[in-house]
Design a protein around this motif. Structure first.
Motif, PDB file in Angstrom:
ATOM      1  N   ALA A  26       0.672  -1.140   0.036  1.00 25.72           N
ATOM      2  CA  ALA A  26       0.058  -0.061   0.093  1.00 25.72           C
ATOM      3  C   ALA A  26       0.709   1.408   0.024  1.00 25.72           C
ATOM      4  O   ALA A  26       0.352   2.328  -0.735  1.00 25.72           O
ATOM      5  CB  ALA A  26      -0.686   0.064   1.127  1.00 25.72           C
ATOM      6  N   THR A  27       1.991   1.369   0.723  1.00 25.92           N
ATOM      7  CA  THR A  27       2.845   2.446   0.651  1.00 25.92           C
ATOM      8  C   THR A  27       3.405   2.670  -0.626  1.00 25.92           C
ATOM      9  O   THR A  27       3.606   3.779  -1.026  1.00 25.92           O
ATOM     10  CB  THR A  27       4.025   1.999   1.729  1.00 25.92           C
ATOM     11  OG1 THR A  27       3.631   1.903   3.021  1.00 25.92           O
ATOM     12  CG2 THR A  27       4.866   3.261   1.884  1.00 25.92           C
ATOM     13  N   VAL A  28       3.915   1.760  -1.221  1.00 28.33           N
ATOM     14  CA  VAL A  28       4.445   1.557  -2.651  1.00 28.33           C
ATOM     15  C   VAL A  28       3.395   2.282  -3.564  1.00 28.33           C
ATOM     16  O   VAL A  28       3.715   2.944  -4.443  1.00 28.33           O
ATOM     17  CB  VAL A  28       5.168   0.322  -3.052  1.00 28.33           C
ATOM     18  CG1 VAL A  28       5.535   0.653  -4.567  1.00 28.33           C
ATOM     19  CG2 VAL A  28       6.278   0.186  -2.121  1.00 28.33           C
ATOM     20  N   LEU A  29       2.157   1.786  -3.436  1.00 25.31           N
ATOM     21  CA  LEU A  29       1.246   2.093  -4.413  1.00 25.31           C
ATOM     22  C   LEU A  29       0.752   3.571  -4.017  1.00 25.31           C
ATOM     23  O   LEU A  29       0.774   4.473  -5.050  1.00 25.31           O
ATOM     24  CB  LEU A  29      -0.214   1.284  -4.307  1.00 25.31           C
ATOM     25  CG  LEU A  29      -1.449   1.634  -4.912  1.00 25.31           C
ATOM     26  CD1 LEU A  29      -1.230   1.268  -6.373  1.00 25.31           C
ATOM     27  CD2 LEU A  29      -2.788   0.983  -4.463  1.00 25.31           C
ATOM     28  N   VAL A  31       2.702   6.106  -2.934  1.00 19.55           N
ATOM     29  CA  VAL A  31       3.695   6.858  -3.585  1.00 19.55           C
ATOM     30  C   VAL A  31       3.756   6.838  -5.117  1.00 19.55           C
ATOM     31  O   VAL A  31       3.946   7.883  -5.655  1.00 19.55           O
ATOM     32  CB  VAL A  31       5.180   6.303  -2.743  1.00 19.55           C
ATOM     33  CG1 VAL A  31       6.455   6.919  -3.565  1.00 19.55           C
ATOM     34  CG2 VAL A  31       5.256   6.624  -1.494  1.00 19.55           C
ATOM     35  N   GLY A  32       3.548   5.664  -5.417  1.00 23.80           N
ATOM     36  CA  GLY A  32       3.648   5.529  -7.063  1.00 23.80           C
ATOM     37  C   GLY A  32       2.505   6.319  -7.561  1.00 23.80           C
ATOM     38  O   GLY A  32       2.838   7.003  -8.725  1.00 23.80           O
ATOM     39  N   VAL A  38       2.136  13.991 -10.140  1.00 26.17           N
ATOM     40  CA  VAL A  38       3.273  14.965 -10.049  1.00 26.17           C
ATOM     41  C   VAL A  38       4.068  14.957 -11.444  1.00 26.17           C
ATOM     42  O   VAL A  38       4.068  16.028 -12.142  1.00 26.17           O
ATOM     43  CB  VAL A  38       4.121  14.710  -8.985  1.00 26.17           C
ATOM     44  CG1 VAL A  38       5.576  15.891  -9.045  1.00 26.17           C
ATOM     45  CG2 VAL A  38       3.605  15.389  -7.469  1.00 26.17           C
ATOM     46  N   GLN A  39       4.260  13.656 -11.947  1.00 27.94           N
ATOM     47  CA  GLN A  39       5.226  13.647 -13.184  1.00 27.94           C
ATOM     48  C   GLN A  39       4.179  14.150 -14.425  1.00 27.94           C
ATOM     49  O   GLN A  39       4.612  14.762 -15.083  1.00 27.94           O
ATOM     50  CB  GLN A  39       5.675  12.406 -13.234  1.00 27.94           C
ATOM     51  CG  GLN A  39       6.750  12.054 -12.539  1.00 27.94           C
ATOM     52  CD  GLN A  39       7.340  10.637 -13.060  1.00 27.94           C
ATOM     53  OE1 GLN A  39       6.863   9.778 -13.344  1.00 27.94           O
ATOM     54  NE2 GLN A  39       8.771  10.459 -12.751  1.00 27.94           N
ATOM     55  N   ALA A  53      11.844   7.092  -5.726  1.00 26.99           N
ATOM     56  CA  ALA A  53      10.823   7.236  -4.689  1.00 26.99           C
ATOM     57  C   ALA A  53      10.160   6.244  -4.000  1.00 26.99           C
ATOM     58  O   ALA A  53       9.934   6.095  -2.778  1.00 26.99           O
ATOM     59  CB  ALA A  53       9.653   8.247  -5.363  1.00 26.99           C
ATOM     60  N   LYS A  54       9.595   5.182  -4.847  1.00 30.07           N
ATOM     61  CA  LYS A  54       9.288   4.015  -4.355  1.00 30.07           C
ATOM     62  C   LYS A  54      10.083   3.104  -3.453  1.00 30.07           C
ATOM     63  O   LYS A  54       9.675   2.755  -2.342  1.00 30.07           O
ATOM     64  CB  LYS A  54       8.631   3.208  -5.456  1.00 30.07           C
ATOM     65  CG  LYS A  54       7.489   3.480  -6.220  1.00 30.07           C
ATOM     66  CD  LYS A  54       7.042   2.650  -7.181  1.00 30.07           C
ATOM     67  CE  LYS A  54       6.035   3.215  -8.195  1.00 30.07           C
ATOM     68  NZ  LYS A  54       5.859   2.389  -9.319  1.00 30.07           N
TER      69      LYS A  54
END
Length: 89
Positions: A26-29, A31-32, A38-39, A53-54
């Motif tokens: 969930a954290t990686v999701l 942040v992704g 943003v990108q 970032a991930k």
């Protein structure tokens, strides 16, 4: 071992996998998604930014939750090993 008992142990194993892997995934999701938004807004499409970032978020989550998740996994393993005689006989 009865099929019901085997399915119960399989279910418990899957629950442990979900509890251990869920917060990290969930954290990686999250942040992704944030990095992707943003990108897209800045039109900077560099894949290494998202990867770094991930990876940083995953490392931070492991530092924050590692002891808790490892304790949960160890408790499950100890319980499983102690129930082996019951599972066999």
């Amino acid at each position: 071992m009865s099929p019901e008992l085997a399915l119960t142990e399989l279910r418990r194993g899957l629950e442990v996998a979900l509890w251990v892997g869920g917060p990290l995934l969930a954290t990686v999701l999250v942040v992704g998604v944030i990095v992707g938004v943003v990108q897209a807004a800045t039109q900077i499409n560099e894949p290494t930014i998202a990867f770094v970032a991930k990876a940083a978020a995953l490392t931070a989550a492991l530092f924050a939750l590692g002891a808790l998740l490892l304790g949960y996994l160890v408790d499950y393993t100890i319980t499983l090993f102690r129930s082996i005689p019951h599972l066999i006989g």
